[in-house]
Design an enzyme around this catalytic site. Structure first.
Site, PDB file in Angstrom:
ATOM      1  N   GLU A  79     -29.870  18.253  -3.054  1.00  0.00           N
ATOM      2  CA  GLU A  79     -28.617  18.878  -3.072  1.00  0.00           C
ATOM      3  C   GLU A  79     -28.027  18.690  -4.607  1.00  0.00           C
ATOM      4  OE1 GLU A  79     -29.949  16.173  -1.751  1.00  0.00           O
ATOM      5  OE2 GLU A  79     -28.117  14.746  -0.895  1.00  0.00           O
ATOM      6  N   ARG A  80     -28.706  17.970  -5.628  1.00  0.00           N
ATOM      7  CA  ARG A  80     -28.208  18.091  -7.069  1.00  0.00           C
ATOM      8  C   ARG A  80     -28.593  19.253  -7.767  1.00  0.00           C
ATOM      9  NH1 ARG A  80     -26.577  13.513  -5.404  1.00  0.00           N
ATOM     10  NH2 ARG A  80     -27.940  11.705  -5.124  1.00  0.00           N
TER      11      ARG A  80
ATOM     12  N   LYS B  62     -36.183  21.874   2.244  1.00  0.00           N
ATOM     13  CA  LYS B  62     -35.011  21.238   2.339  1.00  0.00           C
ATOM     14  C   LYS B  62     -34.811  20.434   0.870  1.00  0.00           C
ATOM     15  CE  LYS B  62     -32.789  17.941   1.943  1.00  0.00           C
ATOM     16  NZ  LYS B  62     -31.797  17.551   0.683  1.00  0.00           N
TER      17      LYS B  62
ATOM     18  N   GLU C  72     -37.102   0.597 -10.316  1.00  0.00           N
ATOM     19  CA  GLU C  72     -37.321   1.561 -11.156  1.00  0.00           C
ATOM     20  C   GLU C  72     -35.973   2.168 -11.422  1.00  0.00           C
ATOM     21  OE1 GLU C  72     -37.972   5.236  -8.409  1.00  0.00           O
ATOM     22  OE2 GLU C  72     -39.314   6.017  -9.948  1.00  0.00           O
TER      23      GLU C  72
ATOM     24  N   CYS D 130     -41.405  10.613 -12.222  1.00  0.00           N
ATOM     25  CA  CYS D 130     -42.117   9.682 -11.560  1.00  0.00           C
ATOM     26  C   CYS D 130     -43.389   9.152 -12.324  1.00  0.00           C
ATOM     27  CB  CYS D 130     -42.544  10.106 -10.128  1.00  0.00           C
ATOM     28  SG  CYS D 130     -43.781  11.348 -10.295  1.00  0.00           S
TER      29      CYS D 130
ATOM     30  N   PHE E  72     -34.684  15.535  -6.972  1.00  0.00           N
ATOM     31  CA  PHE E  72     -34.162  16.466  -8.016  1.00  0.00           C
ATOM     32  C   PHE E  72     -34.665  16.510  -9.232  1.00  0.00           C
ATOM     33  CE2 PHE E  72     -33.201  12.184  -9.723  1.00  0.00           C
ATOM     34  CZ  PHE E  72     -33.142  12.479 -11.158  1.00  0.00           C
TER      35      PHE E  72
END
Ligand code: NAD
Length: 499
Positions: free
Chosen positions: A176-177, A173, A384, A281, A149
């Protein structure tokens, strides 16, 4: 309620599985759209379409393929504000940061315009009498990517630009957020001249990911996301004989030496620790000052900077430093981890726990937190957090600071702030981490270098973008050709060196 679609065979297609996920507006906590979650059948159908379209695309000469990417760059620039707006609305990051997300993807598209140069192959003339050897890089066929996301424009582009430039079809793909920008990118690619079926967006969750892993036509899978899912996809994808590269989580340390410019280090830490609400990240989540005196000076500089960070919705434009986190669950998880830090004895020197934004009380905003005296056995150090929380671990010596970064299970990025070239060189040489900054807090390599971590931050042999991408998205075929033939003199039954 807006119902989003998939993008299959050049058209927006409604989901047929009957399953949906909510797409939130993180600033208010409201549901703004529903995204369909594909079934295995829907994914498999997209793969059939991709497989039918791909050979003709691979047969287009590389320069013409690159021209589609050239036109795509123009369209990205044309629609930059529109893309950034859609991105901010679903992700929550500030408007300038959303533009940066598109921009860092765009730069990889620009790099991939050089694909004809990268795909040239190798040739040995007269390897033997009348014998030539040449190697060519050929497209894999149908490839797939599963993205997180936090960079819904950049990371899909890092994958599909080289994949398409090499002559592959690509199935994306996305998370979905925040699925809207990936759908817009697919549309823009076709406006740029990409044939139908070469880029398709199949929205979904674990079911569609498993369908990708089980589909025998798909040749390669790229993944970026959290480490447990990266490990799952890497092991299942490899076992199925696919080419797989997976990039996972991070806990990036920044070492601050006593000789560092402390204002510069504090500014860098605030940007790298709290920018994008810490949902990067490559965010710095651990500061490691060397020596108590350095730590005291650093904390003194950090506190006012962290306290004055402006948190708000993207609609406030340049007036906010960071926005809400992506979901309520993410917010709860961050605040839960902050509590563990307090319970386990870390000193919370900037406490953002009671942060609330007037008019946006139900939004997923998290106040900025700064911890001092964090130790390596604490959950806030080991995990994390992916939120606006910076932990300070005090080291007595450079060697101790180095060992913290080296012993952590993650190895995505790291930085050192110092004025001493000898220390900086030693750090760059010895550290077991993929991307290193020297007086640079977020050392994300540019498009023509490669991006990738070490240890539990990456699985697979090749990095993202740069020359590695052309290796990942092609396979080598080597042809040994003999003209004229000496075969009429009789067959050869043993391997022998070329004369
Ligand atoms: P995530 O792992 O939850 O999701 C990533 C993708 O995997 C999404 O498309 C999601 O739909 C899918 N997914 C989720 N659960 C799944 C399951 N059980 N089985 C199969 N697929 C599943 O990650 P996220 O929350 O979207 O992104 C944040 C994470 O990504 C952080 O850990 C961050 O460090 C990492 N990240 C890493 C890099 C890198 O280059 N190393 C870059 C960006 C983000």
């Amino acid at each position: 309620m807006q119902e989003l679609t998939h993008y299959i065979d050049g058209a927006h297609v409604k989901g047929t599985s009957g399953r949906f996920a909510d797409v939130m507006y993180p600033a208010t906590g409201e549901v703004q759209a529903k995204v369909p979650l594909a079934s295995k059948d829907e994914l498999d159908r997209a793969v059939e379409i991709a497989a039918a379209a791909q050979p003709a695309w691979a047969a287009v000469n590389p320069q013409r393929r690159a021209r589609v990417l050239m036109a795509f760059v123009g369209l990205l620039n044309r629609d930059m504000d529109k893309l950034a707006e859609a991105l901010s609305r679903e992700h929550g990051k500030t408007f300038p940061d959303a533009k940066g997300d598109v921009q860092r993807g765009l730069e990889v598209v620009e790099y991939c315009i050089g694909a004809p140069q990268m795909l040239k192959g190798e040739y040995t003339d007269a390897a033997g009498p009348g014998i030539d050897i040449y190697s060519m890089r050929q497209a894999l066929g149908v490839t797939a990517g599963i993205t997180p996301f936090n960079f819904p424009a950049m990371i899909p582009m890092w994958m599909f630009a080289p994949a398409i430039a090499c002559g592959n079809a690509f199935i994306l793909k996305p998370s979905e957020r925040d699925p809207s920008v990936p759908l817009m990118l697919a549309e823009l690619l076709e406006e740029a001249g990409l044939p139908k079926g070469i880029i398709q967006v199949v929205n979904g969750d674990k079911e569609s990911v498993d369908a990708i892993l089980d589909n025998e036509v798909i040749q390669s899978v790229g993944f970026v996301g959290s480490t447990p899912i990266a490990e799952y996809i890497y092991s299942r994808g490899c076992a199925a004989g696919k080419r797989v590269q997976c990039f996972g989580g991070a806990k990036n340390h920044m070492i601050i030496m006593p000789d560092a410019d402390m204002d510069q280090a504090a500014d860098a830490l605030v940007g790298a620790g709290y920018g994008a609400a810490g949902e990067r990240c490559m965010a710095i989540s651990v500061a490691v000052p060397v020596g108590d005196e350095t730590a005291d000076r650093l904390i003194e500089k950090l506190i006012p900077r962290v306290e004055k960070l402006k948190v708000g919705p993207y609609t406030a434009g340049d007036d906010v430093d960071y926005g809400p986190v992506v979901t309520k669950a993410a917010k709860e998880n961050i605040l839960r981890l902050v509590e563990t830090g307090v319970d386990q004895g870390a000193k919370l020197v900037v406490d953002g726990r009671n942060f609330s934004l007037q008019g946006y009380e139900d939004g997923f905003f998290v106040g900025a937190h700064l911890f001092d005296h964090v130790t390596t056995d604490m959950d806030i150090y080991k995990t994390e957090i992916f939120g606006p929380v910076l932990s300070t671990v005090r080291a007595k010596t450079y060697e101790e600071a180095l060992s913290y970064a080296m012993d952590h299970e993650y190895g995505n990025g790291t930085a050192i702030f110092t004025r001493d070239g000898d220390t900086a060189r030693d750090f760059a040489s010895r550290i077991n981490i993929g991307m290193v900054g020297i007086n640079v807090p977020i050392p994300v390599p540019l498009a023509y270098h490669t991006f990738g971590g070490w240890k539990k931050s990456a699985f697979g042999d090749l990095n993202q973008h740069g020359p590695d991408a052309f290796k990942f998205y092609t396979r080598t075929k080597t042809v040994t050709a003999r003209w004229p033939s000496g075969l009429k003199e009789g067959g050869e039954f043993h391997f022998k060196p070329m004369d």
